[in-house]
Design a protein around this motif. Structure first.
Motif, PDB file in Angstrom:
ATOM      1  N   TRP A   1     135.070  53.598   7.616  1.00  0.00           N
ATOM      2  CA  TRP A   1     135.122  53.491   6.471  1.00  0.00           C
ATOM      3  C   TRP A   1     134.879  54.660   5.545  1.00  0.00           C
ATOM      4  N   SER A   2     134.479  55.734   6.226  1.00  0.00           N
ATOM      5  CA  SER A   2     134.184  57.067   5.750  1.00  0.00           C
ATOM      6  C   SER A   2     135.505  57.972   5.951  1.00  0.00           C
ATOM      7  N   THR A   3     136.211  57.317   6.694  1.00  0.00           N
ATOM      8  CA  THR A   3     137.504  58.556   6.959  1.00  0.00           C
ATOM      9  C   THR A   3     138.879  57.790   6.322  1.00  0.00           C
ATOM     10  N   VAL A   4     139.078  56.539   6.550  1.00  0.00           N
ATOM     11  CA  VAL A   4     140.218  56.119   5.891  1.00  0.00           C
ATOM     12  C   VAL A   4     139.990  55.392   4.663  1.00  0.00           C
ATOM     13  N   HIS A   5     140.767  55.693   3.658  1.00  0.00           N
ATOM     14  CA  HIS A   5     140.506  55.120   2.272  1.00  0.00           C
ATOM     15  C   HIS A   5     141.624  54.303   1.764  1.00  0.00           C
ATOM     16  N   SER A   6     142.733  54.258   2.571  1.00  0.00           N
ATOM     17  CA  SER A   6     143.933  53.608   2.014  1.00  0.00           C
ATOM     18  C   SER A   6     143.914  52.237   2.436  1.00  0.00           C
ATOM     19  N   TRP A   7     145.098  51.667   2.286  1.00  0.00           N
ATOM     20  CA  TRP A   7     145.343  50.302   2.775  1.00  0.00           C
ATOM     21  C   TRP A   7     145.330  50.194   4.439  1.00  0.00           C
ATOM     22  N   ALA A   8     145.427  51.386   5.118  1.00  0.00           N
ATOM     23  CA  ALA A   8     145.627  51.502   6.419  1.00  0.00           C
ATOM     24  C   ALA A   8     144.114  51.192   6.846  1.00  0.00           C
ATOM     25  N   VAL A   9     143.137  50.850   6.137  1.00  0.00           N
ATOM     26  CA  VAL A   9     141.650  50.460   6.833  1.00  0.00           C
ATOM     27  C   VAL A   9     141.921  49.086   7.491  1.00  0.00           C
ATOM     28  N   VAL A  10     142.825  48.275   7.129  1.00  0.00           N
ATOM     29  CA  VAL A  10     142.864  47.227   7.967  1.00  0.00           C
ATOM     30  C   VAL A  10     143.632  46.893   9.124  1.00  0.00           C
ATOM     31  N   VAL A  11     144.211  48.193   9.444  1.00  0.00           N
ATOM     32  CA  VAL A  11     145.132  48.358  10.569  1.00  0.00           C
ATOM     33  C   VAL A  11     144.461  47.895  11.935  1.00  0.00           C
ATOM     34  N   PRO A  12     143.119  48.571  12.302  1.00  0.00           N
ATOM     35  CA  PRO A  12     142.712  48.141  13.474  1.00  0.00           C
ATOM     36  C   PRO A  12     142.217  46.557  13.466  1.00  0.00           C
ATOM     37  N   PHE A  13     141.789  45.993  12.392  1.00  0.00           N
ATOM     38  CA  PHE A  13     141.667  44.512  12.507  1.00  0.00           C
ATOM     39  C   PHE A  13     143.124  43.801  12.694  1.00  0.00           C
ATOM     40  N   LEU A  14     144.102  44.174  12.037  1.00  0.00           N
ATOM     41  CA  LEU A  14     145.403  43.658  12.163  1.00  0.00           C
ATOM     42  C   LEU A  14     145.729  43.484  13.593  1.00  0.00           C
ATOM     43  N   ILE A  15     145.727  44.669  14.274  1.00  0.00           N
ATOM     44  CA  ILE A  15     145.956  44.970  15.375  1.00  0.00           C
ATOM     45  C   ILE A  15     144.957  43.858  16.677  1.00  0.00           C
ATOM     46  N   VAL A  16     143.920  43.637  16.283  1.00  0.00           N
ATOM     47  CA  VAL A  16     142.996  42.770  16.887  1.00  0.00           C
ATOM     48  C   VAL A  16     143.415  41.363  16.808  1.00  0.00           C
ATOM     49  N   ILE A  17     143.900  40.879  15.599  1.00  0.00           N
ATOM     50  CA  ILE A  17     144.509  39.555  15.247  1.00  0.00           C
ATOM     51  C   ILE A  17     145.794  39.465  15.775  1.00  0.00           C
ATOM     52  N   ALA A  18     146.638  40.336  15.664  1.00  0.00           N
ATOM     53  CA  ALA A  18     147.876  40.305  16.153  1.00  0.00           C
ATOM     54  C   ALA A  18     147.935  40.409  18.027  1.00  0.00           C
ATOM     55  N   THR A  19     146.906  40.989  18.496  1.00  0.00           N
ATOM     56  CA  THR A  19     146.978  40.744  19.950  1.00  0.00           C
ATOM     57  C   THR A  19     146.497  39.490  20.389  1.00  0.00           C
ATOM     58  N   VAL A  20     145.395  38.773  19.571  1.00  0.00           N
ATOM     59  CA  VAL A  20     144.924  37.429  19.988  1.00  0.00           C
ATOM     60  C   VAL A  20     146.229  36.530  19.735  1.00  0.00           C
ATOM     61  N   ILE A  21     146.955  36.419  18.651  1.00  0.00           N
ATOM     62  CA  ILE A  21     148.013  35.778  18.428  1.00  0.00           C
ATOM     63  C   ILE A  21     149.169  35.823  19.596  1.00  0.00           C
TER      64      ILE A  21
END
Lengths: 235, 382
Positions: A198-218
Motif C-alpha cells: 500500500w505504501s509502495t504501489v499507488h497505481s491500478w497495479a495495486v490489484v495485481v497480487p490479488f488478481l494473481i491469487v484469484i486467477a490461480t484459484v480459478i
C-alpha cells in the motif's frame, strides 16, 4: 509428536538464520523487531511450501483410494492443505509468544493476520489443485516446483529486509502475492517501517497480487475438475 | 422376491477406451519431446457399446472371463472411471465394494477403521453409529475392536472388512468377487445374508466367477465377452454359456500344446470336447504299426484324480488293428480325464498312460445332481 516436529523445523531454520543475519551478516540491524520479522516470514513461507509440496503429490499419494472408490477427488488436496494449515496455526502461537517476549504490545492490527492467512491459503490451494492434477500425468512436476520454490524463497524477501533492495525494484517484488502477504503480516504484527504494497504501489497495479491469487484459484480449480475424471485410470 | 419394473441402474451405450502410451510419457520433459517426435498413441477398446437396465429388487449377476471388461464396467458403475461415450444413470444411492477394506489403516483401532471405511464409502457418522454394533457382531470381533488393526490376523481383517460391506445399507449394492473370503462357516453366513437380500428385494449387483452363485442367487445375469454383451437374461443360460466359453478356450490352449501324453502308436478318433449327460461316447482306436497289442483298456477319472470307471478288452489278436468303444456317460457335470492301457498276450499291462485326453459333461444348471456319477433316477410326486 508430529506437531512438535512440525514446530521444530521452522524454529531451527529460524535459529540458524537469526544467528547468521544478526551476528555474521547483520542484515537486520536497522529493522525494528527483526527476530519477529524473520520468524513470521519463515513460518508463513514454510506453510506455503508445505501446503504446495504435499498438495502436489496428494492425489497420487491417495491413488489406492482413487482407483477404488468415487470419493470427491478434491478432498485429497483439501485434506493435505488443511493439515498444513493446522501446523501454521500452531507455529503462529509460537510467533505471538515470541512477539510478546520481544516487547511488542498486542494490538487490534494483529487480527489482520486472519484475512492475510485466508489469502495465503487460497493461493496455496489454487497451486495445489493445479500441481496435484498435473502430477498425475507428469511425475517430474514436483522437481520443477521445488526449483521454483527455491527461487521464490529469495524473491519473497523472507530472510532479508526488503529495505535492503533498491526502492525502484520494490514494486516488482510486490507483484507477488507472497511478498504482499508476508510484508502485510509483518507490518500487522510488528508495526515496523518496512515497505508494504500500500505504501509502495499507488497505481491500478495495486490489484495485481490479488488478481494473481484469484486467477490461480480459478485455473487450478477448473483444471483439476476437468482432469479429475481421468485420475483413476491415469495414476 | 418381487422385482418391480422401476429402473435402478440404466447403462446407455457406454464405450470405454484406454490410451496406451507408446513411449513412456510420464514427465513434462517427455511430453515436450513427444511434441517434436510425434509419437503415436494406441487406444484399447475395453467396452464397446454396452447397454442394459437393472431393475429395482433384482439380484443382478455380471460374469465374464478375465479381460472381458467387467472390472471396467464395474468401476464405471461405481463412478471411478468416466465412460468415453454413453452414460450411466443411477436411480438411488450406490455403494460399491470393488475391494474390501479400502482405506484401512493398520495404526488405527478396529473401531476407528470401521468408521473410516464407512466415511470413505459415503456414510455419515450417525449412519455408522446405527450400523456399528451389527457389523462387529457379524464379524465376531467384539473383544478386539479397541485393538490396533495391525494386531489383527489377516483373516480377522478380512472378516471386519467384509462385515462392513455386508451390513452397509444402500439402495444399490455392488460386490466384486468377495465371496471367497473367510472360513467355511463365515462363507455360509455370507450366503445367508445374500439370500436374505434376495428375499427382501434389495438391489444387488454381483460380479463373480462362480456359476453356482449365479444360478442360485441371481435373478438375472449378464455375460460380457470382449467388451460386448454376449448374453443377458436367464441365469442358467448365462452360467452355461460362461462355463462353455471357459472350457472351449482352455481346450484350445491344450490342443496347441504337444505335451499331452500319448499311447505310442495308438490313434484315438471320435472324442468330443463336450457331452451332455447320458450321451454315448464313441471312441475308435486304431494301431496300424503295432503288432504287440492283445488287449486294450480305457478308464475315466475325474479332475481330482478319482478313478471312476474302467474297462478292459483282452481278446484281441495282433492281426486286429482297431476297435470301437461305446460308453454311456452317466456322469455328473464337470471335467473328466481319459486314461488308456495296452495288454500283452498273457494279460499283463504293457503300457498305461494317464490323461491322454479330457472331456466335459455339460452343466445345464437346471437339475441338481451331485456326486461322482449320475445314476438314473426319477421323482414321482404323490
Amino acid at each position: 509428536m508430529g506437531y512438535l516436529w512440525s514446530l521444530l523445523k521452522p524454529l531451527f531454520l529460524f535459529a540458524i538464520l537469526y544467528i547468521v543475519f544478526t551476528y555474521i551478516i547483520p542484515l537486520g540491524k536497522d529493522v525494528e523487531h527483526y527476530s519477529v520479522y524473520l520468524l513470521l516470514g519463515i513460518v508463513l513461507w514454510n506453510f506455503f511450501t508445505e501446503a504446495t509440496v504435499i498438495g502436489a503429490s496428494s492425489v497420487v499419494a491417495r491413488g489406492d483410494l482413487i482407483r477404488k472408490i468415487s470419493i470427491p477427488r478434491y478432498l485429497t488436496v483439501i485434506a493435505s492443505s488443511l493439515s498444513a494449515l493446522i501446523n501454521l496455526g500452531l507455529s503462529l502461537i509460537v510467533v505471538f509468544i515470541f512477539a510478546l517476549l520481544n516487547g511488542i504490545t498486542p494490538s487490534f492490527s494483529w487480527f489482520l493476520i486472519i484475512p492475510l492467512i485466508a489469502e495465503l491459503y487460497a493461493f496455496a490451494l489454487g497451486i495445489s489443485f493445479l500441481l496435484g492434477a498435473m502430477y498425475v500425468k507428469f511425475r517430474d512436476i514436483t522437481y520443477i516446483w521445488e526449483i521454483v520454490l527455491q527461487a521464490g524463497f529469495y524473491a519473497s524477501a523472507i530472510i532479508f529486509p526488503l529495505s535492503l533492495v533498491p526502492a525502484i525494484y520494490h514494486k516488482w517484488f510486490f507483484m507477488s502475492p507472497i511478498v504482499q502477504i508476508v510484508q502485510d503480516a509483518r507490518y500487522a504484527i510488528t508495526g515496523n517501517d518496512q515497505p508494504v504494497l500500500w505504501s509502495t504501489v499507488h497505481s491500478w497495479a495495486v490489484v495485481v497480487p490479488f488478481l494473481i491469487v484469484i486467477a490461480t484459484v480459478i485455473i487450478g480449480g477448473v483444471y483439476f475438475k476437468r482432469r479429475s475424471k481421468y485420475f483413476a485410470e491415469d495414476i | 422376491m418381487k422385482t418391480s419394473k422401476e429402473v435402478a441402474v440404466s447403462v446407455k451405450n457406454i464405450h470405454k477406451e484406454f490410451i496406451l502410451p507408446q513411449s513412456k510419457n510420464t514427465s513434462f520433459k517427455q511430453s515436450f519431446v513427444n511434441i517434436v517426435k510425434k509419437n503415436g498413441k494406441v487406444t484399447q477398446k475395453v467396452l464397446d457399446g454396452v447397454s442394459f437396465d437393472i431393475y429395482k429388487g433384482e439380484f443382478f449377476g455380471i460374469v465374464g472371463r478375465n479381460g472381458s471388461g467387467k472390472s471396467t464396467l464395474l468401476k464405471m458403475l461405481a463412478g471411478v472411471y468416466a465412460p468415453t461415450e454413453g452414460e450411466i444413470i443411477l436411480n438411488g444411492g450406490l455403494t460399491p465394494f470393488i475391494e474390501l477394506g479400502v482405506g484401512f489403516n493398520p495404526e488405527l483401532s478396529g473401531r476407528d477403521n470401521v468408521y473410516l471405511n464407512g466415511a470413505l464409502l459415503g456414510y455419515t457418522r450417525k449412519q455408522m453409529d446405527g450400523m456399528y454394533d451389527e457389523i462387529v457382531e457379524f464379524a465376531e470381533l467384539s473383544p478386539f475392536m479397541e485393538q490396533k488393526l495391525k494386531n489383527y490376523s489377516s483373516g480377522m481383517q478380512v472378516r471386519l472388512a467384509f462385515s462392513i460391506a455386508i451390513k452397509a445399507k444402500n439402495d444399490i449394492l455392488i460386490f466384486d468377487e468377495v465371496l471367497a473370503v473367510g472360513d467355511e462357516a463365515f462363507q455360509r453366513k455370507c450366503m445367508e445374508v445374500f439370500r436374505q437380500y434376495r428375499k427382501e428385494g434389495q438391489t444387488v449387483i454381483l460380479v463373480t466367477h462362480s456359476m453356482d452363485n449365479v444360478s442360485n442367487l441371481c435373478t438375472r445375469a449378464l455375460m460380457l465377452e470382449d467388451g460386448k454383451i454376449k448374453h443377458i437374461g436367464n441365469v442358467n443360460e448365462v452360467a452355461r454359456l460362461y462355463s462353455e466359453s471357459n472350457i472351449l478356450s482352455q481346450e484350445h490352449e491344450e490342443k496347441n500344446g504337444a505335451d499331452r501324453p500319448r499311447l505310442e502308436g495308438v490313434d484315438v478318433q471320435g472324442l468330443e470336447l463336450m457331452y451332455d449327460k447320458n450321451d454315448v461316447m464313441e471312441l475308435s482306436l486304431s494301431w496300424k504299426d503295432r503288432d504287440d497289442i492283445y488287449g486294450i483298456g480305457i478308464s475315466i477319472s475325474n479332475m481330482y484324480g478319482t478313478y471312476i470307471f474302467g474297462s478292459n478288452f483282452k481278446d484281441l489278436t495282433p492281426k486286429q488293428k482297431g476297435i470301437k468303444h461305446k460308453i454311456k456317460l452317466s456322469l455328473t457335470p464337470g471335467e473328466y480325464k481319459l486314461n488308456m492301457a495296452t495288454f500283452d498276450a498273457s494279460g499283463d499291462i504293457t503300457h498305461h498312460v494317464q490323461d491322454v485326453a479330457s472331456f466335459h459333461i455339460r452343466d445345464d444348471y437346471d437339475i441338481t445332481t451331485d456326486g461322482l456319477v449320475a445314476l438314473e433316477h426319477e421323482y414321482i410326486v404323490e
